[in-house]
Design a protein around this motif. Structure first.
Motif, PDB file in Angstrom:
ATOM      1  N   PHE A  65     -12.152 115.111 150.523  1.00 26.75           N
ATOM      2  CA  PHE A  65     -10.919 115.807 150.901  1.00 26.75           C
ATOM      3  C   PHE A  65      -9.712 114.878 150.751  1.00 26.75           C
ATOM      4  O   PHE A  65      -8.643 115.322 150.334  1.00 26.75           O
ATOM      5  N   LEU A  66      -9.898 113.602 151.089  1.00 27.98           N
ATOM      6  CA  LEU A  66      -8.802 112.643 150.907  1.00 27.98           C
ATOM      7  C   LEU A  66      -8.465 112.470 149.431  1.00 27.98           C
ATOM      8  O   LEU A  66      -7.296 112.323 149.071  1.00 27.98           O
ATOM      9  N   ASP A  67      -9.501 112.476 148.600  1.00 30.11           N
ATOM     10  CA  ASP A  67      -9.300 112.273 147.164  1.00 30.11           C
ATOM     11  C   ASP A  67      -8.648 113.470 146.482  1.00 30.11           C
ATOM     12  O   ASP A  67      -8.060 113.332 145.403  1.00 30.11           O
ATOM     13  N   VAL A 122     -19.120 111.624 155.939  1.00 32.57           N
ATOM     14  CA  VAL A 122     -18.038 110.694 155.592  1.00 32.57           C
ATOM     15  C   VAL A 122     -17.687 110.878 154.116  1.00 32.57           C
ATOM     16  O   VAL A 122     -16.505 110.942 153.745  1.00 32.57           O
ATOM     17  N   ASN A 123     -18.697 110.998 153.287  1.00 32.71           N
ATOM     18  CA  ASN A 123     -18.469 111.193 151.856  1.00 32.71           C
ATOM     19  C   ASN A 123     -17.695 112.484 151.599  1.00 32.71           C
ATOM     20  O   ASN A 123     -16.792 112.524 150.760  1.00 32.71           O
ATOM     21  N   ARG A 124     -18.050 113.537 152.311  1.00 31.46           N
ATOM     22  CA  ARG A 124     -17.325 114.808 152.152  1.00 31.46           C
ATOM     23  C   ARG A 124     -15.877 114.675 152.598  1.00 31.46           C
ATOM     24  O   ARG A 124     -14.971 115.197 151.944  1.00 31.46           O
ATOM     25  N   LEU A 125     -15.655 113.959 153.704  1.00 29.78           N
ATOM     26  CA  LEU A 125     -14.281 113.748 154.170  1.00 29.78           C
ATOM     27  C   LEU A 125     -13.479 112.932 153.158  1.00 29.78           C
ATOM     28  O   LEU A 125     -12.299 113.212 152.916  1.00 29.78           O
ATOM     29  N   HIS A 185      -8.316 122.948 149.842  1.00 31.32           N
ATOM     30  CA  HIS A 185      -8.353 123.545 151.185  1.00 31.32           C
ATOM     31  C   HIS A 185      -9.252 122.688 152.083  1.00 31.32           C
ATOM     32  O   HIS A 185     -10.355 122.314 151.691  1.00 31.32           O
ATOM     33  N   CYS A 186      -8.792 122.382 153.267  1.00 33.23           N
ATOM     34  CA  CYS A 186      -9.544 121.453 154.118  1.00 33.23           C
ATOM     35  C   CYS A 186     -10.186 122.138 155.324  1.00 33.23           C
ATOM     36  O   CYS A 186     -10.462 121.494 156.332  1.00 33.23           O
ATOM     37  N   GLY A 187     -10.458 123.431 155.228  1.00 32.66           N
ATOM     38  CA  GLY A 187     -11.094 124.144 156.332  1.00 32.66           C
ATOM     39  C   GLY A 187     -12.453 123.578 156.696  1.00 32.66           C
ATOM     40  O   GLY A 187     -12.870 123.638 157.855  1.00 32.66           O
ATOM     41  N   ASP A 188     -13.124 123.018 155.717  1.00 34.80           N
ATOM     42  CA  ASP A 188     -14.438 122.435 155.991  1.00 34.80           C
ATOM     43  C   ASP A 188     -14.357 121.188 156.853  1.00 34.80           C
ATOM     44  O   ASP A 188     -15.361 120.785 157.436  1.00 34.80           O
ATOM     45  N   VAL A 189     -13.185 120.582 156.928  1.00 39.11           N
ATOM     46  CA  VAL A 189     -13.032 119.401 157.794  1.00 39.11           C
ATOM     47  C   VAL A 189     -13.302 119.817 159.236  1.00 39.11           C
ATOM     48  O   VAL A 189     -14.006 119.109 159.965  1.00 39.11           O
ATOM     49  N   ASP A 190     -12.777 120.958 159.640  1.00 36.21           N
ATOM     50  CA  ASP A 190     -13.035 121.461 160.994  1.00 36.21           C
ATOM     51  C   ASP A 190     -14.524 121.665 161.220  1.00 36.21           C
ATOM     52  O   ASP A 190     -15.055 121.329 162.278  1.00 36.21           O
ATOM     53  N   GLY A 249     -21.301 105.014 146.453  1.00 40.01           N
ATOM     54  CA  GLY A 249     -20.139 105.706 145.903  1.00 40.01           C
ATOM     55  C   GLY A 249     -19.066 106.032 146.918  1.00 40.01           C
ATOM     56  O   GLY A 249     -18.117 106.757 146.604  1.00 40.01           O
ATOM     57  N   LEU A 250     -19.201 105.519 148.133  1.00 39.35           N
ATOM     58  CA  LEU A 250     -18.180 105.769 149.152  1.00 39.35           C
ATOM     59  C   LEU A 250     -16.940 104.904 148.918  1.00 39.35           C
ATOM     60  O   LEU A 250     -15.828 105.311 149.229  1.00 39.35           O
ATOM     61  N   LEU A 251     -17.167 103.732 148.405  1.00 39.85           N
ATOM     62  CA  LEU A 251     -16.090 102.786 148.136  1.00 39.85           C
ATOM     63  C   LEU A 251     -16.116 102.495 146.639  1.00 39.85           C
ATOM     64  O   LEU A 251     -17.152 102.085 146.104  1.00 39.85           O
ATOM     65  N   PRO A 252     -15.001 102.741 145.950  1.00 41.00           N
ATOM     66  CA  PRO A 252     -15.025 102.510 144.503  1.00 41.00           C
ATOM     67  C   PRO A 252     -15.210 101.021 144.190  1.00 41.00           C
ATOM     68  O   PRO A 252     -14.714 100.154 144.911  1.00 41.00           O
TER      69      PRO A 252
END
Length: 141
Positions: free
Chosen positions: A69-71, A63-66, A76-81, A24-27
């Motif tokens: 965030f792109l999707d 990577v999936n979580r990131l 809020h992208c605080g979890d990216v940090d 599911g990382l790449l549609p």
């Protein structure tokens, strides 16, 4: 474009592309009338993003979580940090482990007298000792 063209454009192996689709990382791309997958520029961009994250040794779950965030760019992208900090901590732990391994190998290497005779090789003697679960220079008890 077909999957082989996507692989060439991104440097990602065909089987890896299929795996990312299954995860599911790449549609999944639309299919042509002949049944072939038809990849678009969005697939190239997303796969390149995944490849870059993997080059940073990020786990697929991160990577999936990131990608999430792109999707959802309004989220809020605080979890990216946090994800990057966690990866940095893993890298630092591995570096510490690698420095310890280097020290052990240097200690082992110091046992070489340079005589060139296997029978009197300090390195082999140490490795044999370790194999017999005895103390050795690289793994003192």
């Amino acid at each position: 474009m077909q999957i082989k063209e996507l692989a060439l454009a991104t440097g990602v192996d065909i089987e890896t592309i299929r795996y990312y689709e299954k995860q599911g990382l790449l549609p999944a791309p639309p299919r042509r009338d002949n049944g072939y997958r038809s990849y678009e520029a969005e697939h190239v961009q997303r796969l390149s993003f995944i490849r870059h994250c993997r080059a940073l040794d990020m786990p697929l779950a991160d990577v999936n979580r990131l990608l999430g965030f792109l999707d959802k760019p309004d989220a809020h992208c605080g979890d990216v940090d946090v994800l990057v900090d966690d990866q940095l901590a893993r890298v630092r732990a591995r570096l510490k482990s690698m420095r310890a391994l280097e020290k052990q190998l240097l200690q082992l290497r110091s046992r070489c007298s340079g005589s060139g005779e296997g029978e009197h090789c300090g390195i082999l003697d140490e490795l044999v000792s370790a194999a017999h679960e005895e103390s050795c220079v690289c793994h003192p008890r």
